[in-house]
Every structure is written in C-alpha cells, then in structure tokens.
Design a protein around this motif. Sequence first.
Motif, PDB file in Angstrom:
ATOM      1  N   PRO A 155      27.416  19.974 -32.681  1.00  0.00           N
ATOM      2  CA  PRO A 155      27.005  18.682 -33.184  1.00  0.00           C
ATOM      3  C   PRO A 155      25.362  19.041 -33.706  1.00  0.00           C
ATOM      4  N   TRP A 156      24.833  17.914 -33.975  1.00  0.00           N
ATOM      5  CA  TRP A 156      23.604  18.009 -35.130  1.00  0.00           C
ATOM      6  C   TRP A 156      22.270  17.682 -34.122  1.00  0.00           C
ATOM      7  N   ASN A 157      22.372  17.225 -32.877  1.00  0.00           N
ATOM      8  CA  ASN A 157      21.504  16.933 -32.317  1.00  0.00           C
ATOM      9  C   ASN A 157      20.312  17.991 -31.789  1.00  0.00           C
ATOM     10  N   PHE A 158      20.863  18.906 -31.246  1.00  0.00           N
ATOM     11  CA  PHE A 158      20.307  20.297 -30.931  1.00  0.00           C
ATOM     12  C   PHE A 158      21.106  21.537 -31.729  1.00  0.00           C
ATOM     13  N   PRO A 159      20.886  21.486 -32.970  1.00  0.00           N
ATOM     14  CA  PRO A 159      21.637  22.340 -33.593  1.00  0.00           C
ATOM     15  C   PRO A 159      21.507  23.819 -33.292  1.00  0.00           C
ATOM     16  N   PHE A 160      20.475  24.455 -33.085  1.00  0.00           N
ATOM     17  CA  PHE A 160      20.207  25.924 -32.615  1.00  0.00           C
ATOM     18  C   PHE A 160      20.625  26.003 -31.088  1.00  0.00           C
ATOM     19  N   LEU A 161      20.168  25.069 -30.243  1.00  0.00           N
ATOM     20  CA  LEU A 161      20.172  25.191 -28.943  1.00  0.00           C
ATOM     21  C   LEU A 161      21.919  25.106 -28.475  1.00  0.00           C
ATOM     22  N   MET A 162      22.278  24.154 -29.239  1.00  0.00           N
ATOM     23  CA  MET A 162      23.919  24.185 -29.050  1.00  0.00           C
ATOM     24  C   MET A 162      24.548  25.381 -29.203  1.00  0.00           C
ATOM     25  N   LEU A 163      24.196  25.925 -30.395  1.00  0.00           N
ATOM     26  CA  LEU A 163      24.876  27.225 -31.047  1.00  0.00           C
ATOM     27  C   LEU A 163      24.419  28.263 -29.848  1.00  0.00           C
ATOM     28  N   ALA A 164      23.155  28.198 -29.162  1.00  0.00           N
ATOM     29  CA  ALA A 164      23.068  29.236 -28.002  1.00  0.00           C
ATOM     30  C   ALA A 164      23.995  29.058 -27.043  1.00  0.00           C
ATOM     31  N   TRP A 165      24.096  27.774 -26.556  1.00  0.00           N
ATOM     32  CA  TRP A 165      24.945  27.265 -25.415  1.00  0.00           C
ATOM     33  C   TRP A 165      26.279  27.830 -25.348  1.00  0.00           C
ATOM     34  N   LYS A 166      26.799  27.832 -26.812  1.00  0.00           N
ATOM     35  CA  LYS A 166      28.145  28.178 -27.046  1.00  0.00           C
ATOM     36  C   LYS A 166      28.418  29.697 -27.362  1.00  0.00           C
ATOM     37  N   VAL A 167      27.582  30.314 -27.895  1.00  0.00           N
ATOM     38  CA  VAL A 167      27.559  31.567 -28.555  1.00  0.00           C
ATOM     39  C   VAL A 167      27.322  32.452 -27.364  1.00  0.00           C
ATOM     40  N   ALA A 168      26.324  32.408 -26.603  1.00  0.00           N
ATOM     41  CA  ALA A 168      25.747  33.668 -25.636  1.00  0.00           C
ATOM     42  C   ALA A 168      26.934  33.642 -24.513  1.00  0.00           C
ATOM     43  N   PRO A 169      27.364  32.770 -23.851  1.00  0.00           N
ATOM     44  CA  PRO A 169      28.201  32.677 -22.853  1.00  0.00           C
ATOM     45  C   PRO A 169      29.684  33.645 -23.280  1.00  0.00           C
ATOM     46  N   ALA A 170      30.042  33.173 -24.380  1.00  0.00           N
ATOM     47  CA  ALA A 170      31.234  33.574 -25.129  1.00  0.00           C
ATOM     48  C   ALA A 170      31.209  35.027 -25.397  1.00  0.00           C
ATOM     49  N   TYR A 184      25.333  17.939 -40.948  1.00  0.00           N
ATOM     50  CA  TYR A 184      23.971  17.641 -41.340  1.00  0.00           C
ATOM     51  C   TYR A 184      22.981  18.744 -41.031  1.00  0.00           C
ATOM     52  N   THR A 185      23.284  19.482 -40.134  1.00  0.00           N
ATOM     53  CA  THR A 185      22.519  20.550 -39.779  1.00  0.00           C
ATOM     54  C   THR A 185      22.918  21.924 -39.668  1.00  0.00           C
ATOM     55  N   SER A 186      23.089  22.651 -40.662  1.00  0.00           N
ATOM     56  CA  SER A 186      23.735  23.938 -40.458  1.00  0.00           C
ATOM     57  C   SER A 186      22.744  25.017 -40.866  1.00  0.00           C
ATOM     58  N   LEU A 187      21.616  24.701 -41.210  1.00  0.00           N
ATOM     59  CA  LEU A 187      20.529  25.824 -41.593  1.00  0.00           C
ATOM     60  C   LEU A 187      20.074  26.909 -40.718  1.00  0.00           C
ATOM     61  N   THR A 188      19.798  26.481 -39.254  1.00  0.00           N
ATOM     62  CA  THR A 188      19.543  27.429 -38.374  1.00  0.00           C
ATOM     63  C   THR A 188      20.740  28.341 -38.008  1.00  0.00           C
ATOM     64  N   ALA A 189      21.793  27.815 -38.117  1.00  0.00           N
ATOM     65  CA  ALA A 189      22.802  28.744 -37.822  1.00  0.00           C
ATOM     66  C   ALA A 189      23.020  29.565 -38.907  1.00  0.00           C
ATOM     67  N   LEU A 190      22.759  29.398 -40.104  1.00  0.00           N
ATOM     68  CA  LEU A 190      22.958  30.538 -41.179  1.00  0.00           C
ATOM     69  C   LEU A 190      21.584  31.476 -40.951  1.00  0.00           C
ATOM     70  N   LEU A 191      20.522  30.836 -40.674  1.00  0.00           N
ATOM     71  CA  LEU A 191      19.520  31.750 -40.371  1.00  0.00           C
ATOM     72  C   LEU A 191      19.906  32.595 -39.119  1.00  0.00           C
TER      73      LEU A 191
END
Length: 486
Positions: A155-170, A184-191
């Motif tokens: 989702p868009w509320n914690f874009p980068f933190l939610m990426l970390a929560w998903k990606v790191a354990p996987a 709404y919020t893809s930019l930190t993922a692309l960075l």
Amino acid sequence: GAAPESDTEARAFLARHAGGFRHFINGGFVASKGGETFETFEPATGRALARLAKGDAADVDAAVAAARKAQGPWAKLSGHQRARHLYALARMIQRHARLLAVVETLDNGKPIRETRDIDIPLAARHFYHHAGWAQVGEREFADHLPVGVVGQIIPWNFPFLMLAWKVAPALAAGNTVVLKPAEYTSLTALLFAELCEAAGLPPGVINIVTGDGETGSLIAAHAGIDKIAFTGSTEVGRLIRQATAGSGKALTLELGGKSPFIVFEDADIDGAIEGIVDAIWFNQGEVCCAGSRLLVQEGIAETFLARLKRRMETLRVGPPLDKCIDMGAIVDPVQLERIDRLVKAGVAEGASLYQAPCPLPASGCFYPPTLLSGVQPASTAAQEEIFGPVLVSMTFRTPDEAVMLANNSRYGLAASIWSETIGLALDIAAKVQAGVVWVNATNLFDAGAGFGGVKESGFGREGGREGMLEYLKPKGWEKRKPRPAA
Ligand code: TXE
C-alpha cells in the motif's frame, strides 16, 4: 520554525527520470511492453511529480520469468552469502537515508520528521535483522525450503517500510520477488531498485513492476507465482483471496483495522493523551493499526476529552518538508474525499464534531486533526476504517463493557490498553480480539516481533520467526508421489 529540508537531491533523482520511470526487471530498467504510463502527483501541492510505467500482462510475465530463473541459484547460496547481500542493502539504505526520506515525503505527503526518524531507519533495521535470519535460518529452518517466487503487493501509507517488511524476510528465506508498489507511491521502490543494482544484488532476485490494481490482479492471478503477500484494504484482500483460492498459492493478508484505544480511570492521563496523539495523528492517521476508536471510562471522559482537544490545538499541519510539522498531506484527493465523507456521515449519525482550529495550507490535500465524540457503537463512524486523522470516541462504565465495545468490530489488528493496574490491563489484553496488543504504549514495531491481524484484518504474521515461516514450506512434501487418480 526551522528551515525546510532541502529537496535538491530528490529533485535531481526525479529529473534523471524525467522521461518516465520504468519497471525494474532482471536487474535492469525496462519500459512497459505495451508502452502504457500513468502520472503521480505531490499530495502537498497537487503538482505533477512523476510519470511511471503501467505494468501489463507481458511485463508481469517477464518479471515472473526473471524471478523464476534467479530463484534456484539464490536459494542455493549459503545463508552467510545471502546475509552479505542483505547487509549490503541495509548499508545502502543507511547511506542514502536522507534521499529516501525526502523522496518518500514528496511522494506520500507525510512529514519529513517521520520519514527521517521512523520509516527509513526502521526499513534499514528490517534488512539488518533479516540478514541475521538468513544466517541462522540454515540451522533453524533446516527442514524447510523457500516457497519460491513471491508476488508482493503493498500500500501507499508506508511505501518504503512496507517494501522492507515484505522483501527482507522473503529474500532471507531464499525466495525471489515480484513486487508492486501502490500506484500513488512507487518512487522509493524504484530508488531502492537503483540501490539493489549498486549493491550488486543478482539480477532477477528483486523485480519491481509499477501499476494500479489491474497490474496487481495480474500478479495475484499469475500461475508462475507460488505465494502472494498483500497489505492493503480488506476489499482488495477479499478479491485476492478469491483469485488465489484453489490455485495452490500460499497467501498472507494484512488488511484494515479499527483498533481500540482503551483508557481506564486509573490511567496515567498525560501518557494516555500523548499515546492517543501518536495512535491517531501519526502519519495523518493513515496507519493500518491506528488507534482510531477511543474508549474512555465514564468517570474521566469529560476531563480527558477536554484535555485532548487542547492538545489537538497544538498540532501543526502543513508542508511536510518543514521539519516542525506534525501532520502532512493526505496521499490523494480520492482519500481526502473519502475521509470527509465518513466524517460527514458521523455527524449525520449524531456524533459531535471537533476539529482543531489550525491553519491549513491553501492548496494540497490537507485535513485537520478531527475528533468525533459520542458516536454510537453501531454507527458508520464507529465501524468503518476512515484511514485519516479522525478519532472517534465512546465511553464505557465497566471493564466488561470495554471489552464488549472493543470487540464490536469486524476488524482485529491492534489494541492499546491504558491502566496503572497491571492485572486489569493484562486481563483485558487477553480478552481483546486483536493480533497485536500494547499496554500503556502504542505503535511499537520491532523487526523481531510478529505483526498481523485476526478477523477481517487478515492472517499471517510479518516480522521475527513467525514472519520467516510465512516464506518457508516444510521439506519433503514435494518429493511425495502424486496420488493415483481414482
Ligand atoms: O487500497 P487498495 P486503496 C484501506 C483504507 C483506504 C482504503 C482504500 O481504508 O482508505 O483501503 O485504499 C493494489 N488486485 N487501506 O484503494 O486498493 C493497489 O494497487 C491486486 C488500508 O488505495 O487495497 C495497491 O498496490 N492488487 C491499508 C494495493 O493493492 C490490487 C493500506 C493497496 O491498495 C487490486 C491501504 C486488485 N484487484 C489502504 N486493487 C492498510 N491496512 O494498511 C488494488 N490493488
């Protein structure tokens, strides 16, 4: 106030992609096969921010193929080797923390104080923590295998933190990833994709496809994906559960909430006031576990609400790059309109409305800190997730009534209980239907503790040992012979 945080470096990052951001597939940036794009806006100003690729079926196919090819070799690395990659990513996040924080604030509208002090440091910590799991996992999970290729929709509320929560354990568990950030919020993922390149992560281990719900549904339905991990609305969670039912895909859902914040007569009132401010006005209230339902014991209700209103007056709402700001902009006009509609519904249903008389910027998506008191337990305002800076309050007389009100919800994500009688607090904690319960505290997140919900807030846990197990499957079953057809 202090000078606003400089956005020079972030603007340079955006300017480098002025021709349009592309997907990150197989270790490189690629345009959408079908050539479709979409635009995003800066919530605090309404100005256009970036143009992004909209993922179609061919893009999702390419991302899944890259993830599949990379998965075997990634899983074959020793835990130690995988840990080195996770440490490298954690260090990259720390090295570029300021840039990540500013980009996140521009893209989402949340205060720089929060992205700088919370979102980005917690994301780095998540990678450090899971580098540890990659190493000990070899022994701890010796009888498990990675699930395989994982589709992650965030989702868009914690874009980068939610990426970390998903990606790191996987990654720690030996999976490879196809991730879709919120539109709404893809930019930190692309960075982050650029940081993965710079850190030398093998191509295909992380693939990022941008797009909206349509792109998300292509990921959810893709036959080449072994597991879906989703965080977002309960409505979409239901669609994804339907789409994956019977497919053999594993699934975890972290969905909405309407979490109770229960204040007993003997609570430390100063602490509880600061607690509720953090519970509902942190991140503009766009928090899945926000303490959005205040339940306060009758004897102290009047004083408590009076003090709360005075505290609300001191909250500063405004341009999120200003370092003194407590509350920034709502992510998008659609969400702003939804918040306003639900507040109006609350008033129509008889609640009393109090909005802090703080000045709001003339343009951009801003909404004042809002309190709806005296709401009826069955009303829309008490039952619907508003996902904005809106607190609803009710009163109770006895502990039993507090529990009844707390559990009168289709959700069960978090709960916060305030009392100086620890026996009472722990008794209530055991009776409240919630995945996470805090006592005399709120919004505590730790990479080592499982986070997740019950009831319509979803299932599965993120963080710690429980979170790791969501990305693993027991060894052995895949070698069993299929049962002969009857
Ligand atoms: O969420 P969506 P929206 C709640 C909150 C908010 C409401 C609507 O109440 O006001 O949901 O927000 C992707 N198949 N929460 O509409 O749609 C989408 O592209 C697959 C609570 O923005 O759930 C995005 O990446 N994917 C919440 C992600 O799902 C689909 C956080 C989340 O968006 C899809 C966000 C589909 N059919 C909203 N449709 C929380 N609990 O943290 C959309 N998506």
